[in-house]
Design an enzyme around this catalytic site. Structure first.
Site, PDB file in Angstrom:
ATOM      1  N   ASP A   1       5.232  11.710  -0.754  1.00  0.00           N
ATOM      2  CA  ASP A   1       4.361  12.363  -1.747  1.00  0.00           C
ATOM      3  C   ASP A   1       4.430  13.888  -1.768  1.00  0.00           C
ATOM      4  O   ASP A   1       3.997  14.524  -2.724  1.00  0.00           O
ATOM      5  CB  ASP A   1       2.904  11.950  -1.518  1.00  0.00           C
ATOM      6  CG  ASP A   1       2.680  10.468  -1.769  1.00  0.00           C
ATOM      7  OD1 ASP A   1       3.517   9.859  -2.457  1.00  0.00           O
ATOM      8  OD2 ASP A   1       1.683   9.934  -1.274  1.00  0.00           O
TER       9      ASP A   1
ATOM     10  N   GLY B   1       2.141   5.259   5.035  1.00  0.00           N
ATOM     11  CA  GLY B   1       3.316   4.891   4.225  1.00  0.00           C
ATOM     12  C   GLY B   1       4.589   5.444   4.858  1.00  0.00           C
ATOM     13  O   GLY B   1       4.638   6.614   5.209  1.00  0.00           O
TER      14      GLY B   1
ATOM     15  N   GLY C   1       2.602   8.328  -6.513  1.00  0.00           N
ATOM     16  CA  GLY C   1       1.806   9.555  -6.449  1.00  0.00           C
ATOM     17  C   GLY C   1       0.406   9.271  -6.956  1.00  0.00           C
ATOM     18  O   GLY C   1       0.150   9.370  -8.146  1.00  0.00           O
ATOM     19  N   ARG C   2      -0.479   8.871  -6.019  1.00  0.00           N
ATOM     20  CA  ARG C   2      -1.857   8.559  -6.420  1.00  0.00           C
ATOM     21  C   ARG C   2      -2.629   9.831  -6.726  1.00  0.00           C
ATOM     22  O   ARG C   2      -3.322   9.931  -7.719  1.00  0.00           O
ATOM     23  CB  ARG C   2      -2.553   7.790  -5.293  1.00  0.00           C
ATOM     24  CG  ARG C   2      -2.716   6.341  -5.628  1.00  0.00           C
ATOM     25  CD  ARG C   2      -3.392   5.606  -4.488  1.00  0.00           C
ATOM     26  NE  ARG C   2      -2.652   4.393  -4.167  1.00  0.00           N
ATOM     27  CZ  ARG C   2      -2.550   3.860  -2.965  1.00  0.00           C
ATOM     28  NH1 ARG C   2      -3.117   4.428  -1.938  1.00  0.00           N
ATOM     29  NH2 ARG C   2      -1.870   2.752  -2.792  1.00  0.00           N
TER      30      ARG C   2
ATOM     31  N   ASP D   1       2.641  15.985  -0.137  1.00  0.00           N
ATOM     32  CA  ASP D   1       1.285  16.489  -0.401  1.00  0.00           C
ATOM     33  C   ASP D   1       0.533  16.951   0.852  1.00  0.00           C
ATOM     34  O   ASP D   1      -0.685  16.851   0.908  1.00  0.00           O
ATOM     35  CB  ASP D   1       0.467  15.414  -1.130  1.00  0.00           C
ATOM     36  CG  ASP D   1       0.295  14.154  -0.289  1.00  0.00           C
ATOM     37  OD1 ASP D   1       0.985  14.011   0.738  1.00  0.00           O
ATOM     38  OD2 ASP D   1      -0.532  13.308  -0.662  1.00  0.00           O
TER      39      ASP D   1
ATOM     40  N   GLU E   1       1.557   7.409 -10.890  1.00  0.00           N
ATOM     41  CA  GLU E   1       0.671   6.227 -10.837  1.00  0.00           C
ATOM     42  C   GLU E   1      -0.806   6.599 -10.826  1.00  0.00           C
ATOM     43  O   GLU E   1      -1.652   5.840 -11.299  1.00  0.00           O
ATOM     44  CB  GLU E   1       1.003   5.362  -9.612  1.00  0.00           C
ATOM     45  CG  GLU E   1       0.752   6.089  -8.299  1.00  0.00           C
ATOM     46  CD  GLU E   1       0.991   5.235  -7.056  1.00  0.00           C
ATOM     47  OE1 GLU E   1       0.844   4.012  -7.107  1.00  0.00           O
ATOM     48  OE2 GLU E   1       1.323   5.836  -6.015  1.00  0.00           O
TER      49      GLU E   1
ATOM     50  N   ALA F   1      15.059  12.916  16.722  1.00  0.00           N
ATOM     51  CA  ALA F   1      14.985  14.322  17.141  1.00  0.00           C
ATOM     52  C   ALA F   1      13.961  14.496  18.265  1.00  0.00           C
ATOM     53  O   ALA F   1      14.213  15.235  19.236  1.00  0.00           O
ATOM     54  CB  ALA F   1      14.612  15.200  15.947  1.00  0.00           C
TER      55      ALA F   1
ATOM     56  N   ARG G   1      -1.392   0.406   8.655  1.00  0.00           N
ATOM     57  CA  ARG G   1      -2.659   1.057   8.310  1.00  0.00           C
ATOM     58  C   ARG G   1      -3.657   0.440   9.304  1.00  0.00           C
ATOM     59  O   ARG G   1      -3.678  -0.777   9.490  1.00  0.00           O
ATOM     60  CB  ARG G   1      -3.088   0.736   6.883  1.00  0.00           C
ATOM     61  CG  ARG G   1      -1.956   0.873   5.845  1.00  0.00           C
ATOM     62  CD  ARG G   1      -1.954   2.166   5.090  1.00  0.00           C
ATOM     63  NE  ARG G   1      -0.950   2.151   4.032  1.00  0.00           N
ATOM     64  CZ  ARG G   1      -0.480   3.234   3.454  1.00  0.00           C
ATOM     65  NH1 ARG G   1      -0.878   4.438   3.815  1.00  0.00           N
ATOM     66  NH2 ARG G   1       0.402   3.143   2.490  1.00  0.00           N
TER      67      ARG G   1
ATOM     68  N   ASP H   1      -1.542  12.644   5.595  1.00  0.00           N
ATOM     69  CA  ASP H   1      -2.797  13.296   6.003  1.00  0.00           C
ATOM     70  C   ASP H   1      -3.749  12.349   6.739  1.00  0.00           C
ATOM     71  O   ASP H   1      -4.474  12.769   7.644  1.00  0.00           O
ATOM     72  CB  ASP H   1      -3.473  13.969   4.809  1.00  0.00           C
ATOM     73  CG  ASP H   1      -3.806  12.996   3.696  1.00  0.00           C
ATOM     74  OD1 ASP H   1      -3.166  11.929   3.625  1.00  0.00           O
ATOM     75  OD2 ASP H   1      -4.710  13.288   2.891  1.00  0.00           O
TER      76      ASP H   1
ATOM     77  N   ARG I   1      18.124   6.041 -18.882  1.00  0.00           N
ATOM     78  CA  ARG I   1      18.529   6.887 -20.018  1.00  0.00           C
ATOM     79  C   ARG I   1      19.741   6.284 -20.743  1.00  0.00           C
ATOM     80  O   ARG I   1      19.822   6.321 -21.966  1.00  0.00           O
ATOM     81  CB  ARG I   1      18.863   8.290 -19.506  1.00  0.00           C
ATOM     82  CG  ARG I   1      19.198   9.283 -20.602  1.00  0.00           C
ATOM     83  CD  ARG I   1      19.606  10.600 -19.981  1.00  0.00           C
ATOM     84  NE  ARG I   1      18.462  11.358 -19.498  1.00  0.00           N
ATOM     85  CZ  ARG I   1      17.693  12.126 -20.285  1.00  0.00           C
ATOM     86  NH1 ARG I   1      17.950  12.213 -21.573  1.00  0.00           N
ATOM     87  NH2 ARG I   1      16.693  12.792 -19.783  1.00  0.00           N
TER      88      ARG I   1
ATOM     89  N   THR J   1       6.031  11.789   4.485  1.00  0.00           N
ATOM     90  CA  THR J   1       5.516  11.059   3.316  1.00  0.00           C
ATOM     91  C   THR J   1       6.353  11.450   2.107  1.00  0.00           C
ATOM     92  O   THR J   1       6.747  12.612   1.984  1.00  0.00           O
ATOM     93  CB  THR J   1       4.027  11.369   3.041  1.00  0.00           C
ATOM     94  OG1 THR J   1       3.689  10.919   1.715  1.00  0.00           O
ATOM     95  CG2 THR J   1       3.702  12.850   3.113  1.00  0.00           C
TER      96      THR J   1
HETATM   97  P1  ADP Z   1      -0.958   8.483   5.502  1.00  0.00           P
HETATM   98  O1  ADP Z   1      -0.854   8.910   6.920  1.00  0.00           O
HETATM   99  O2  ADP Z   1       0.377   8.200   4.877  1.00  0.00           O
HETATM  100  O3  ADP Z   1      -1.844   9.392   4.688  1.00  0.00           O
HETATM  101  P2  ADP Z   1      -3.162   6.572   5.608  1.00  0.00           P
HETATM  102  O4  ADP Z   1      -4.106   7.408   4.830  1.00  0.00           O
HETATM  103  O5  ADP Z   1      -3.159   5.105   5.350  1.00  0.00           O
HETATM  104  O6  ADP Z   1      -1.654   7.033   5.470  1.00  0.00           O
HETATM  105  O7  ADP Z   1      -3.510   6.808   7.143  1.00  0.00           O
HETATM  106  C1  ADP Z   1      -2.736   6.184   8.154  1.00  0.00           C
HETATM  107  C2  ADP Z   1      -3.641   5.777   9.300  1.00  0.00           C
HETATM  108  O8  ADP Z   1      -4.242   6.947   9.892  1.00  0.00           O
HETATM  109  C3  ADP Z   1      -4.840   4.913   8.926  1.00  0.00           C
HETATM  110  O9  ADP Z   1      -4.502   3.558   8.771  1.00  0.00           O
HETATM  111  C4  ADP Z   1      -5.746   5.128  10.127  1.00  0.00           C
HETATM  112  O10 ADP Z   1      -5.299   4.378  11.221  1.00  0.00           O
HETATM  113  C5  ADP Z   1      -5.512   6.605  10.420  1.00  0.00           C
HETATM  114  N1  ADP Z   1      -6.573   7.413   9.788  1.00  0.00           N
HETATM  115  C6  ADP Z   1      -6.730   7.681   8.480  1.00  0.00           C
HETATM  116  N2  ADP Z   1      -7.854   8.400   8.257  1.00  0.00           N
HETATM  117  C7  ADP Z   1      -8.427   8.596   9.461  1.00  0.00           C
HETATM  118  C8  ADP Z   1      -9.617   9.244   9.915  1.00  0.00           C
HETATM  119  N3  ADP Z   1     -10.461   9.845   9.071  1.00  0.00           N
HETATM  120  N4  ADP Z   1      -9.871   9.238  11.239  1.00  0.00           N
HETATM  121  C9  ADP Z   1      -9.051   8.627  12.101  1.00  0.00           C
HETATM  122  N5  ADP Z   1      -7.915   7.979  11.748  1.00  0.00           N
HETATM  123  C10 ADP Z   1      -7.600   7.950  10.453  1.00  0.00           C
HETATM  124  O1  F6P Z   2       1.786   7.718   0.524  1.00  0.00           O
HETATM  125  C1  F6P Z   2       2.985   7.183   0.106  1.00  0.00           C
HETATM  126  C2  F6P Z   2       2.785   6.173  -0.982  1.00  0.00           C
HETATM  127  O2  F6P Z   2       4.049   5.633  -1.266  1.00  0.00           O
HETATM  128  C3  F6P Z   2       2.097   6.673  -2.254  1.00  0.00           C
HETATM  129  O3  F6P Z   2       2.939   7.390  -3.113  1.00  0.00           O
HETATM  130  C4  F6P Z   2       1.602   5.378  -2.854  1.00  0.00           C
HETATM  131  O4  F6P Z   2       0.510   5.620  -3.689  1.00  0.00           O
HETATM  132  C5  F6P Z   2       1.195   4.604  -1.642  1.00  0.00           C
HETATM  133  O5  F6P Z   2       1.967   5.094  -0.550  1.00  0.00           O
HETATM  134  C6  F6P Z   2       1.404   3.133  -1.777  1.00  0.00           C
HETATM  135  O6  F6P Z   2       1.000   2.536  -0.604  1.00  0.00           O
HETATM  136  P1  F6P Z   2       1.016   0.964  -0.398  1.00  0.00           P
HETATM  137  O7  F6P Z   2       2.432   0.538  -0.424  1.00  0.00           O
HETATM  138  O8  F6P Z   2       0.400   0.764   0.941  1.00  0.00           O
HETATM  139  O9  F6P Z   2       0.220   0.420  -1.522  1.00  0.00           O
END
Ligand code: ADP
Ligand code: F6P
Length: 319
Positions: A127, A11, A170-171, A129, A222, A22, A72, A103, A154, A125
């Site tokens: 979030d 995201g 925020g999942r 988190d 959410e 940077a 993704r 993450d 408001r 991100t």
């Molecule tokens: P975010 O980085 O915001 O948490 P995602 O969870 O969608 O978003 O992860 C982004 C991308 O990172 C994924 O589409 C995938 O390409 C890669 N990724 C996620 N999890 C793993 C994993 N366990 N091992 C390798 N690559 C991963």
């Molecule tokens: O990780 C950022 C975020 O905006 C979360 O808060 C939300 O749950 C998710 O991405 C939504 O992702 P997508 O737009 O891919 O459904």
């Protein structure tokens, strides 16, 4: 190192562009070239990359989203694609990689590092988190967007003496709901980290009405439940009618706040320093106002904790 690469993944978040800038400028300052990889890991395994000179990151510090695009890429979890990514980077003379994302993005970078390719992660991100850093790039901007929206809600809520339920992103993490709730003076906040109590929500609305309050604002992350579902519960249980507002993706856009730009600049520069010191498998973050680097494993072996003292404080302040 003579050449590194940078990508954004997962995201997007406001301030990613400032972080890319940077990385490019700091590396160039040290005489190191930077390849920009388009569309995250998907673009990496397709070899979609080009050299970024100083001018290529001009005029983006104030822009939301990411100049490098994001994606993704589920197949990147497979070793075969990670090996291919390393092969492609080596062919292009790239010796280290900076990833900007959440993450999931970090997990991809760990995969590459374990296969011998040094990577550094920058937390991007909304979030907030990522374990190991107190703030992520984009959180502050998203928070300000949410607050601006709630302030507007408001106005109309007061004029019509309505109760509103506002659903924010925020999942799994309640930081946006929590901080926005405190900053906007919401009557109730529902976050994934805390069990909600419908009776408490109802008694807070009723208490407000009894002391002449003209409106009520409830914020729900959410990940707890859709705002429409909560509205249904309040209607069924106490015949309270609420209006629902789902803020959605407007929370991910917009010009980054000063705080996010500064954070992005500091973290981007630090990520380059870490790579140039020959370190891989590191994430950069901020703690007690200090920028530092730490082992990627921290991001996976610990869990991000929302500051629950804000939760109890907001209950005390919004009686
Ligand atoms: P975010 O980085 O915001 O948490 P995602 O969870 O969608 O978003 O992860 C982004 C991308 O990172 C994924 O589409 C995938 O390409 C890669 N990724 C996620 N999890 C793993 C994993 N366990 N091992 C390798 N690559 C991963
Ligand atoms: O990780 C950022 C975020 O905006 C979360 O808060 C939300 O749950 C998710 O991405 C939504 O992702 P997508 O737009 O891919 O459904």
């Amino acid at each position: 190192m003579k050449r590194i690469a940078v990508l954004t993944s997962g995201g997007d978040s406001p301030g990613m562009n400032a972080a890319i800038r940077a990385v490019v400028r700091k590396a160039n300052f040290h005489g190191v070239e930077v390849m920009g990889i388009y569309h995250g890991y998907e673009g990496l395994i397709e070899g979609r990359m080009e050299l970024m000179d100083l001018g290529s990151v001009g005029g983006i510090i104030q822009r939301g989203g990411t100049k490098l695009f994001s994606s993704r890429c589920p197949r990147f979890k497979e070793d075969v694609y990670q090996f291919r990514a390393i092969e492609i980077m080596k062919e292009r003379g790239v010796e280290g990689l900076v990833v900007i994302g959440g993450d999931g993005t970090y997990r991809g970078a760990v995969g590459l590092t374990k296969k011998g390719f040094p990577c550094v992660g920058i937390p991007g991100t909304i979030d907030n988190d990522i374990p190991g850093t107190e703030y992520t790039i984009g959180f502050d901007t998203a928070l300000n967007t949410v607050i601006e929206s709630i302030d507007k809600i408001r106005d109309t809520a007061t004029s019509h003496e309505n109760s509103f339920i506002v659903e924010v992103m925020g999942r799994d993490a309640g930081d946006i709901a929590l901080w926005a709730g405190l900053a906007a003076g919401a009557e109730s906040i529902l976050i994934p980290e805390e069990q909600y109590d419908i009776d408490d929500i109802l008694s807070r609305i009723e208490h407000g009405v009894s002391r002449g309050k003209k409106h009520s604002i409830i914020i729900v992350a959410e990940g707890v439940m859709p705002a429409s579902e909560l509205a249904k519960i309040l209607k069924e249980k106490a015949n309270i009618t609420t209006r629902v507002s789902v803020l959605g993706h407007i929370q991910r856009g917009g010009s980054p706040s000063a705080r996010d730009r500064v954070l992005a600049g500091r973290l981007g520069a630090k990520a380059v320093e870490v790579l140039l010191e020959g370190k891989g498998g590191r994430a950069v973050g901020i703690k007690n106002h200090q920028i530092y680097d730490y082992d990627f494993e921290v991001a996976f072996t610990t869990k991000h904790k929302a500051d629950l003292s804000l939760y109890s404080l907001s209950k005390e302040l919004s009686i």
